[in-house]
Design a protein around this motif. Structure first.
Motif, PDB file in Angstrom:
ATOM      1  N   GLY A 112       9.343   5.560   1.627  1.00 23.06           N
ATOM      2  CA  GLY A 112       8.710   6.630   0.865  1.00 23.06           C
ATOM      3  C   GLY A 112       7.201   6.639   0.946  1.00 23.06           C
ATOM      4  O   GLY A 112       6.532   7.166   0.049  1.00 23.06           O
ATOM      5  N   GLY A 113       6.652   6.049   1.993  1.00 26.36           N
ATOM      6  CA  GLY A 113       5.199   5.944   2.124  1.00 26.36           C
ATOM      7  C   GLY A 113       4.644   4.641   1.608  1.00 26.36           C
ATOM      8  O   GLY A 113       3.439   4.387   1.731  1.00 26.36           O
ATOM      9  N   PHE A 114       5.497   3.797   1.043  1.00 29.84           N
ATOM     10  CA  PHE A 114       5.055   2.479   0.572  1.00 29.84           C
ATOM     11  C   PHE A 114       5.349   1.440   1.651  1.00 29.84           C
ATOM     12  O   PHE A 114       6.463   1.387   2.188  1.00 29.84           O
ATOM     13  N   ARG A 115       4.356   0.604   1.955  1.00 29.73           N
ATOM     14  CA  ARG A 115       4.497  -0.466   2.940  1.00 29.73           C
ATOM     15  C   ARG A 115       4.284  -1.811   2.241  1.00 29.73           C
ATOM     16  O   ARG A 115       3.190  -2.116   1.789  1.00 29.73           O
ATOM     17  N   ALA A 116       5.350  -2.589   2.158  1.00 23.66           N
ATOM     18  CA  ALA A 116       5.273  -3.885   1.471  1.00 23.66           C
ATOM     19  C   ALA A 116       4.419  -4.873   2.251  1.00 23.66           C
ATOM     20  O   ALA A 116       4.463  -4.911   3.487  1.00 23.66           O
ATOM     21  N   GLU A 140       0.832  -1.197   0.000  1.00 23.90           N
ATOM     22  CA  GLU A 140       0.000   0.000   0.000  1.00 23.90           C
ATOM     23  C   GLU A 140       0.870   1.252   0.000  1.00 23.90           C
ATOM     24  O   GLU A 140       1.879   1.326   0.718  1.00 23.90           O
ATOM     25  N   LEU A 141       0.454   2.224  -0.786  1.00 22.64           N
ATOM     26  CA  LEU A 141       1.097   3.534  -0.800  1.00 22.64           C
ATOM     27  C   LEU A 141       0.235   4.483   0.020  1.00 22.64           C
ATOM     28  O   LEU A 141      -0.967   4.630  -0.228  1.00 22.64           O
ATOM     29  N   ALA A 142       0.841   5.121   1.009  1.00 27.46           N
ATOM     30  CA  ALA A 142       0.103   6.017   1.890  1.00 27.46           C
ATOM     31  C   ALA A 142      -0.530   7.161   1.099  1.00 27.46           C
ATOM     32  O   ALA A 142       0.008   7.608   0.082  1.00 27.46           O
ATOM     33  N   GLU A 143      -1.663   7.642   1.596  1.00 24.02           N
ATOM     34  CA  GLU A 143      -2.367   8.738   0.929  1.00 24.02           C
ATOM     35  C   GLU A 143      -1.463   9.959   0.828  1.00 24.02           C
ATOM     36  O   GLU A 143      -0.860  10.394   1.809  1.00 24.02           O
ATOM     37  N   ARG A 169       8.091   1.786 -16.409  1.00 20.80           N
ATOM     38  CA  ARG A 169       6.727   1.874 -16.929  1.00 20.80           C
ATOM     39  C   ARG A 169       5.776   2.149 -15.773  1.00 20.80           C
ATOM     40  O   ARG A 169       5.741   1.395 -14.799  1.00 20.80           O
ATOM     41  N   LEU A 170       4.989   3.197 -15.878  1.00 21.79           N
ATOM     42  CA  LEU A 170       3.975   3.520 -14.884  1.00 21.79           C
ATOM     43  C   LEU A 170       2.608   3.155 -15.450  1.00 21.79           C
ATOM     44  O   LEU A 170       2.193   3.697 -16.481  1.00 21.79           O
ATOM     45  N   LEU A 171       1.913   2.238 -14.792  1.00 28.73           N
ATOM     46  CA  LEU A 171       0.621   1.741 -15.272  1.00 28.73           C
ATOM     47  C   LEU A 171      -0.429   1.906 -14.168  1.00 28.73           C
ATOM     48  O   LEU A 171      -0.857   0.930 -13.537  1.00 28.73           O
ATOM     49  N   PRO A 172      -0.861   3.140 -13.907  1.00 28.71           N
ATOM     50  CA  PRO A 172      -1.782   3.372 -12.785  1.00 28.71           C
ATOM     51  C   PRO A 172      -3.129   2.690 -12.925  1.00 28.71           C
ATOM     52  O   PRO A 172      -3.794   2.422 -11.916  1.00 28.71           O
ATOM     53  N   ARG A 193      -2.440   2.390  -8.265  1.00 28.38           N
ATOM     54  CA  ARG A 193      -2.335   3.748  -7.722  1.00 28.38           C
ATOM     55  C   ARG A 193      -2.000   3.712  -6.227  1.00 28.38           C
ATOM     56  O   ARG A 193      -0.871   3.950  -5.833  1.00 28.38           O
ATOM     57  N   ASP A 194      -2.975   3.422  -5.387  1.00 31.12           N
ATOM     58  CA  ASP A 194      -2.714   3.352  -3.948  1.00 31.12           C
ATOM     59  C   ASP A 194      -2.206   1.966  -3.550  1.00 31.12           C
ATOM     60  O   ASP A 194      -1.300   1.850  -2.734  1.00 31.12           O
ATOM     61  N   ARG A 195      -2.829   0.957  -4.119  1.00 33.30           N
ATOM     62  CA  ARG A 195      -2.317  -0.401  -3.916  1.00 33.30           C
ATOM     63  C   ARG A 195      -1.401  -0.722  -5.094  1.00 33.30           C
ATOM     64  O   ARG A 195      -1.850  -0.812  -6.235  1.00 33.30           O
ATOM     65  N   LEU A 196      -0.111  -0.867  -4.817  1.00 33.91           N
ATOM     66  CA  LEU A 196       0.881  -0.981  -5.883  1.00 33.91           C
ATOM     67  C   LEU A 196       1.378  -2.403  -6.056  1.00 33.91           C
ATOM     68  O   LEU A 196       1.479  -3.172  -5.096  1.00 33.91           O
ATOM     69  N   GLN A 197       1.678  -2.709  -7.289  1.00 31.98           N
ATOM     70  CA  GLN A 197       2.455  -3.893  -7.650  1.00 31.98           C
ATOM     71  C   GLN A 197       3.753  -3.382  -8.265  1.00 31.98           C
ATOM     72  O   GLN A 197       3.743  -2.767  -9.332  1.00 31.98           O
ATOM     73  N   ILE A 198       4.853  -3.606  -7.567  1.00 27.70           N
ATOM     74  CA  ILE A 198       6.162  -3.171  -8.027  1.00 27.70           C
ATOM     75  C   ILE A 198       6.820  -4.383  -8.672  1.00 27.70           C
ATOM     76  O   ILE A 198       7.203  -5.332  -7.994  1.00 27.70           O
TER      77      ILE A 198
END
Length: 388
Positions: A332-336, A32-35, A78-81, A116-121
């Motif tokens: 950076g606000g991302f929590r794995a 999750e990426l923090a708001e 590549r950014l795929l929101p 976007r908020d829930r990320l797959q890296i």
């Protein structure tokens, strides 16, 4: 010069008749990426590429003159929101491979940020450039950059082959035979393969032996043949201070006969590791660099003529990684929340990655071995056997 393993991985996908995509290592971190949080992914990539020249390898020359230079591009981004993928199966995963990598052009790896908020890296690398531990090093360096910490960089001044030649080992010649497959004889004409993922809680001590024994137990329900499990071994275990993105993996083969217990498998595996069997380097492998990539690809890969009756060298490949800590892959606000690697699907590929008290289990299999409910039956068997 490219080492034999790098040359082998590099050849896959070069022949026009091959049915296999170029060999890649793909890792996925979900979280999750923090708001309101924003991460400058390109800046982080640039820092990692500057500190780790293995991220910028470009292939020069051919055959015996094939060699690496670190004059290629930094990993692509590549950014795929708007990309949505449930990540529990290969269904919908084709977007990962939409942009081909190129060793000759020096584009050997790529970072994809989906959601976007829930990320797959998602980080993908040509296997000729990186192995699983190399990808893990890249990902940990990426988050060091994001957290503003000093990077560890690379200190490798030698190759996997040079390392194997320096480690004392006991020679253990492989007995040549055709091992059984996990699900029996191939059936049907559907090309390609599939994979699925499930999660089991930890801890799972002796997971490699447990996983191998479970697969063999499944095969031995209907077969009296010796099962052969191929296990990638991280050569960095011999040099714990080694830091590198490049390939430092060798294969250890574990044969399991009918009736062998889990304790038998654990003892056999431990003994082979203590004897450093995986560092036995057959010098004959050097000969493959006399062959052009397309010729070698035609010899080793699946094509229209052989995919329905593939010649398998092992019953299954078994890769186990981790366990990883959340703090290593967050910032950076991302929590794995989890991490896993995508399996190959040419035969049967078993993978497990540990993360914060749980394990992600992935099983890949060719369609000709998976059909008729066999894949689902094997998955169900494994899920029961791998419970703590």
């Amino acid at each position: 010069m490219l080492t034999a393993s790098e040359y082998y991985h590099a050849c896959i996908g070069h022949h026009p008749a091959t049915l296999q995509r170029p060999r890649e290592v793909v890792s996925v971190i979900e979280g999750e990426l923090a708001e309101g949080a924003q991460i400058d992914w390109q800046a982080a990539i640039d820092q990692v590429a500057a500190a780790n020249p293995g991220c910028r390898l470009r292939l020069h020359g051919k055959r015996r003159q094939a060699r690496w230079r670190s004059d290629g591009h930094a990993p692509g981004l590549r950014l795929l929101p708007d990309q949505q993928w449930d990540s529990h199966s290969s269904l919908g995963a084709d977007f990962i491979y939409a942009i081909p990598l190129s060793l000759e052009e020096g584009r050997g790896c790529e970072l994809i940020i989906a959601g976007r908020d829930r990320l797959q890296i998602i980080f993908r690398a040509a296997h000729a450039v990186m192995d699983g531990t190399g990808v893990a090093h890249f990902m940990s360096e990426l988050f060091r950059a994001i957290r503003g910490e000093p990077l560890l960089g690379t200190n490798a001044a030698y190759t996997d082959v040079e390392l194997m030649r320096q480690v004392k080992s006991v020679r253990s010649p492989l007995r040549h035979f055709t091992p059984p497959t996990v699900t029996g004889q191939p059936q049907g004409t559907l090309q390609g393969g599939l994979w699925r993922r499930f999660t089991v809680p930890g801890p799972l001590p002796h997971l490699v032996a447990r996983f191998a024994h479970a697969a063999a137990e499944y095969v031995h329900r209907t077969s009296n043949e010796v099962v052969r499990i191929a296990i990638p071994i991280n050569l960095k275990r011999h040099v714990p201070e080694l830091l590198a993105t490049t390939n430092f993996t060798s294969m250890l083969y574990l044969d399991i006969a009918p009736g062998e217990t889990l304790e038998d498998v654990k003892t056999n595996l431990q003994g082979r590791l203590e004897r450093n069997v995986e560092t036995n380097y057959p010098e004959i492998l050097e000969l493959i660099r006399f062959l052009p990539f397309p010729w070698l690809d035609k010899i080793v890969s699946l094509n229209e003529k052989n995919y329905t009756r593939p010649k398998t060298m092992e019953t299954a490949v078994l890769s186990v990684g981790g366990p990883f800590k959340r703090s290593l892959l967050s910032g950076g606000g991302f929590r794995a929340e989890t991490i896993f690697g995508l399996p190959q699907t040419e035969n049967t590929f078993l993978a497990a990655v540990g993360f914060q008290g749980k394990y992600e289990i992935l099983v890949g299999m060719s369609h000709v071995f998976a059909g008729g409910g066999r894949f689902e039956d094997f998955l169900g068997f494994l899920e029961k056997r791998l419970q703590p």
